[in-house]
Design an enzyme around this catalytic site. Structure first.
Site, PDB file in Angstrom:
ATOM      1  N   ASP A  31       0.943  -0.935  -0.003  1.00  0.00           N
ATOM      2  CA  ASP A  31      -0.133   0.065  -0.341  1.00  0.00           C
ATOM      3  C   ASP A  31       0.486   1.299   0.080  1.00  0.00           C
ATOM      4  OD1 ASP A  31       0.790  -0.985   2.307  1.00  0.00           O
ATOM      5  OD2 ASP A  31      -0.831   0.892   3.466  1.00  0.00           O
ATOM      6  N   GLU A  32       0.183   2.319  -0.921  1.00  0.00           N
ATOM      7  CA  GLU A  32       0.990   3.962  -0.193  1.00  0.00           C
ATOM      8  C   GLU A  32       2.087   4.091  -0.541  1.00  0.00           C
ATOM      9  OE1 GLU A  32      -2.070   5.508   3.296  1.00  0.00           O
ATOM     10  OE2 GLU A  32      -0.332   4.658   3.860  1.00  0.00           O
TER      11      GLU A  32
END
Length: 501
Positions: free
Chosen positions: A305-306
């Site tokens: 993620d991210e």
């Protein structure tokens, strides 16, 4: 006989019986007249086998604490008989038969289950049915046929932002078992801390944890503790982003500008793993190969993620690598990285789980997508042939009321339009406790009792939606959970005293 599949109010009016308040609500529950006394002669019969032996011992201990009755280890009466068709499996597995049938009469009780996990859940339900009566403790006469709606019912604890000692983890595992959750998602690394002992790469914990990490023996202890409660442990080591804590010990892994330190504030940091160096994959192969035997579950969470891509865009080496491999954007670079990691995981008998950003590229078809950004990504994953689990709407750190979480269903919203074949790919969901603003003293009060409402959403029939009835039972189960050792209620006094000093 009164049939009571869904509404708790139907129990009112049974002479001499308090209202049972099971949570999660069983799939089928029929209450009849009479009660089974619970006294010092209580005993369990049946061939429990080695897998259930510690379960039975723990059950008797809990029953004794709940009632204040001293129970001899063997008892003198065969009050509860357990029949388990297949209790020999050493470790829980995704999709196994978790059903059970519980029959209680004034003469005794019988629990039938296909697996050890089903027996564990049936015993937890029995404990929830124990109540005081005019002549002592009792269990109402009842017939229960129960099974989960979803196979994946989890709780994620983030131990990177604030470290949680083993005793905190284990008491939360006891509470998870009490409400029939079956997956402990252990978020073990992030920018703010690397929390696992690596003997192959010791500078990971030496320079990335501030001295707060789990030894490999402690990892084994927690996995065994969870297994005995019917809970699978899925580790998460977040890569290629959220890896700042890896770089103080191994800066050569980084795509970004050093020198590096552990993340001392919260948010998304630019430095991430360098996907252009073959040495990165050699390192990860060695690390995953070391971790894989410690976690017997076939699923291994890689985060994903991210990743904002800034460090990759600023690196001449990464940009040259991307161009030579025809990778035209950040998502394409991450897809290449994920494909390399999946091959490593496969070599060690593991399947990838990742947050829904990995769906932006072309993840391996057998990957599991964990949706935190919204139910649309869960539906998109199922449409594309991927299995998925929902966490959007179950973020405990957002401090939403239990009724909000209770109203979030993995198969509503965009997922309501899925075909039956696609809907079957939605495995369930996970509550998530991110730990930026909690520590060992406060985490229980953020997780419980709200997680019991999420557990019911993932276990009970889809028609169980009465929020008022849920809150009535949540109050009861909140007190019940104290017997598991969690401190969501008992911590209020000490914390208020600290504030008042």
């Amino acid at each position: 006989m009164i049939r009571y599949p869904f509404a708790i109010a139907l129990f009112a009016g049974i002479a001499g019986a308090a209202t049972p308040a099971p949570m999660p609500m069983p799939a089928k529950m029929e209450l009849s007249t009479g009660k089974l006394p619970i006294d010092a002669t209580f005993g369990i019969a049946g061939d429990a086998g080695p897998r259930l032996a510690p379960v039975v011992k723990r059950f008797l201990g809990r029953l004794s604490r709940q009632t204040g009755i001293f129970l001899a280890p063997a008892g003198t009466a065969s009050t509860l008989r357990i029949e388990c068709a297949n209790c020999g499996a050493a470790y829980p597995s995704l999709g196994e038969d978790e059903s059970y049938q519980l029959d209680v009469t004034p003469a005794g009780a019988q629990l039938k289950a296909a697996t050890a996990e089903g027996a564990i859940y049936g015993l937890e339900t029995f404990l929830q049915l124990v109540q005081p009566g005019p002549d002592g403790f009792q269990v109402p006469a009842v017939h229960i046929e129960d099974r989960p709606r979803f196979a994946w019912r989890g709780l994620m604890l983030d131990v990177s932002r604030h470290f949680l000692p083993v005793e905190v983890i284990e008491r939360n595992l006891d509470a998870m078992a009490a409400v029939k959750l079956n997956v402990f998602h252990w978020h073990l690394s992030d920018d703010q801390g690397f929390r696992v002992e690596s003997k192959r790469y010791p500078k990971l914990q030496q320079l990335g944890s501030d001295g707060m990490f789990y030894t490999q023996d402690q990892l084994r202890e927690v996995v065994a503790y969870a297994r005995d409660r019917g809970i699978r442990v899925v580790p998460e080591f977040d890569i290629p982003g959220h890896t700042l804590s890896w770089f103080p010990g191994y800066p050569e892994l980084a795509s970004g500008t050093g020198p590096f330190d552990i993340g001392r504030h919260f948010g998304v940091f630019d430095p991430v793993l360098d996907p252009s160096r073959e040495e990165t994959y050699t390192f990860l192969d060695g690390f995953i190969g070391e971790m894989a035997p410690l976690f017997p579950d076939p699923f291994f969470h890689v985060g994903g993620d991210e990743v904002n891509g800034r460090a990759w865009k600023q690196s001449e080496a990464v940009q040259a690598f991307a161009k030579s491999h025809g990778l035209d954007k950040t998502a394409a670079i991450q897809t290449y990285f994920n494909q390399r990691i999946q091959k490593i995981l496969k070599n060690y008998g593991k399947n990838m789980v990742g947050w829904d950003e990995i769906l932006d590229g072309d993840p391996p078809q057998d990957a599991i997508i964990q949706s935190w950004q919204g139910q649309k990504s869960l539906a998109d994953a199922a449409t594309k042939g991927y299995r998925g689990i929902l966490s959007s709407g179950y973020y405990l750190d957002h401090v939403r009321p239990a009724g909000y979480h209770y109203g979030v269903d993995p198969l509503t919203g965009p997922a309501a339009q899925l075909t039956p074949e696609q809907a079957a790919r939605v495995l369930g969901g996970e509550a998530c406790m991110w730990a930026e603003l909690v520590d060992a003293e406060t985490v229980d009060s953020r997780v419980w009792p709200r997680t019991a409402a999420i557990a019911e959403r993932l276990w009970s029939p889809r028609e169980v939606t009465d929020v008022n009835a849920m809150y009535d039972r949540l109050e009861v189960v909140s007190r019940f959970l104290e017997w598991t050792g969690v401190t969501h209620r008992s911590s209020y006094g000490p914390m208020l005293n600290q504030i008042g000093r």
